[in-house]
Motif scaffolding. Sequence first.
Motif, mmCIF file in Angstrom:
data_model
loop_
_atom_site.group_PDB
_atom_site.id
_atom_site.type_symbol
_atom_site.label_atom_id
_atom_site.label_comp_id
_atom_site.label_asym_id
_atom_site.label_seq_id
_atom_site.Cartn_x
_atom_site.Cartn_y
_atom_site.Cartn_z
ATOM 1 N N THR A 191 0.810 -1.224 0.000
ATOM 2 C CA THR A 191 0.000 0.000 0.000
ATOM 3 C C THR A 191 0.838 1.265 0.000
ATOM 4 O OG1 THR A 191 -0.183 0.002 2.405
ATOM 5 C CG2 THR A 191 -1.920 -1.147 1.181
ATOM 6 N N ALA A 192 2.095 1.148 0.424
ATOM 7 C CA ALA A 192 2.994 2.306 0.440
ATOM 8 C C ALA A 192 4.420 1.812 0.632
ATOM 9 C CB ALA A 192 2.618 3.249 1.573
ATOM 10 N N ARG A 193 5.347 2.683 0.310
ATOM 11 C CA ARG A 193 6.769 2.441 0.594
ATOM 12 C C ARG A 193 7.245 3.660 1.376
ATOM 13 N NH1 ARG A 193 8.051 -2.126 -2.021
ATOM 14 N NH2 ARG A 193 7.136 -2.530 -4.050
ATOM 15 N N LEU A 194 7.805 3.389 2.549
ATOM 16 C CA LEU A 194 8.163 4.475 3.463
ATOM 17 C C LEU A 194 9.673 4.623 3.603
ATOM 18 C CD1 LEU A 194 5.569 3.666 6.281
ATOM 19 C CD2 LEU A 194 5.305 5.249 4.357
ATOM 20 N N GLN A 195 10.120 5.868 3.680
ATOM 21 C CA GLN A 195 11.534 6.167 3.869
ATOM 22 C C GLN A 195 11.933 5.969 5.323
ATOM 23 O OE1 GLN A 195 11.468 10.274 2.544
ATOM 24 N NE2 GLN A 195 12.695 9.698 0.753
ATOM 25 N N ALA A 196 13.207 5.706 5.537
ATOM 26 C CA ALA A 196 13.752 5.657 6.889
ATOM 27 C C ALA A 196 13.546 7.025 7.530
ATOM 28 C CB ALA A 196 15.235 5.309 6.843
ATOM 29 N N GLY A 197 13.155 7.035 8.781
ATOM 30 C CA GLY A 197 12.938 8.292 9.497
ATOM 31 C C GLY A 197 11.490 8.725 9.573
ATOM 32 N N VAL A 198 10.621 8.113 8.769
ATOM 33 C CA VAL A 198 9.194 8.442 8.833
ATOM 34 C C VAL A 198 8.656 7.990 10.185
ATOM 35 C CG1 VAL A 198 6.903 7.869 7.884
ATOM 36 C CG2 VAL A 198 8.806 8.373 6.350
ATOM 37 N N VAL A 199 7.849 8.838 10.826
ATOM 38 C CA VAL A 199 7.232 8.505 12.115
ATOM 39 C C VAL A 199 5.806 8.045 11.857
ATOM 40 C CG1 VAL A 199 6.508 9.383 14.363
ATOM 41 C CG2 VAL A 199 8.676 10.131 13.384
ATOM 42 N N ALA A 200 5.450 6.910 12.468
ATOM 43 C CA ALA A 200 4.108 6.343 12.302
ATOM 44 C C ALA A 200 3.471 6.095 13.660
ATOM 45 C CB ALA A 200 4.201 5.029 11.537
ATOM 46 N N GLN A 201 2.157 6.224 13.714
ATOM 47 C CA GLN A 201 1.421 5.841 14.918
ATOM 48 C C GLN A 201 1.281 4.326 14.908
ATOM 49 O OE1 GLN A 201 -2.448 7.634 15.392
ATOM 50 N NE2 GLN A 201 -2.962 6.306 17.094
ATOM 51 N N VAL A 202 1.595 3.697 16.033
ATOM 52 C CA VAL A 202 1.476 2.243 16.155
ATOM 53 C C VAL A 202 0.084 1.930 16.678
ATOM 54 C CG1 VAL A 202 2.377 0.171 17.268
ATOM 55 C CG2 VAL A 202 3.947 2.008 16.602
ATOM 56 N N LYS A 203 -0.704 1.234 15.855
ATOM 57 C CA LYS A 203 -2.070 0.882 16.245
ATOM 58 C C LYS A 203 -2.138 -0.478 16.923
ATOM 59 C CE LYS A 203 -4.606 3.520 12.790
ATOM 60 N NZ LYS A 203 -5.678 3.397 11.791
#
Length: 172
Positions: free
Chosen positions: A127-139
């Motif tokens: 669904t996506a490709r994320l760069q190192a350093g991206v902050v995500a909410q952990v569900k």
Amino acid sequence: MELGRYCSRALVIGLFCISGIVAASAAALTTSGLPVPRYVSLKSDHVNVRAGPTKDNDVAWVYTRSGLPVEITAEFENWRRVRDSEGAEGWVYHSLLSGRRTAVITMKNKDDLASLYERADTTSAVTARLQAGVVAQVKHCASGWCHVAGNGFDGWIEQPRLWGVYADEKVD
């Protein structure tokens, strides 16, 4: 009579030992009553990090990113020693921290992208490709996978790709 005195002494010694065990257990508790180490996030976009656990200590640096995950490694009264994903450590006042779980995307090579999947399965759609350093909410995390979300993305990522959750930690 002799047996009564022996039993009394045994009872006193037993109570003394139990109170010692309770005292030792209480000493192991943190100020907050929560486990250390543990992950939390920054509540504000301006968080002073100090060299020691008082306002008399110099500000070593300032975090300017709300939601950034940090690991609490020690507690002293209302102060928490934190470590960030780069290994920097310092003291932060407890009210500047939140129990909201977030994580930073980590990659061995900073130019690589982490795949985010539709389900907790590498054969599901990316669904996506994320760069190192991206902050995500952990569900949610379970069985080596975490459901994460952020600005413009929502999906599942392999747990080892995150800094902010422990290996095999379950997060609800």
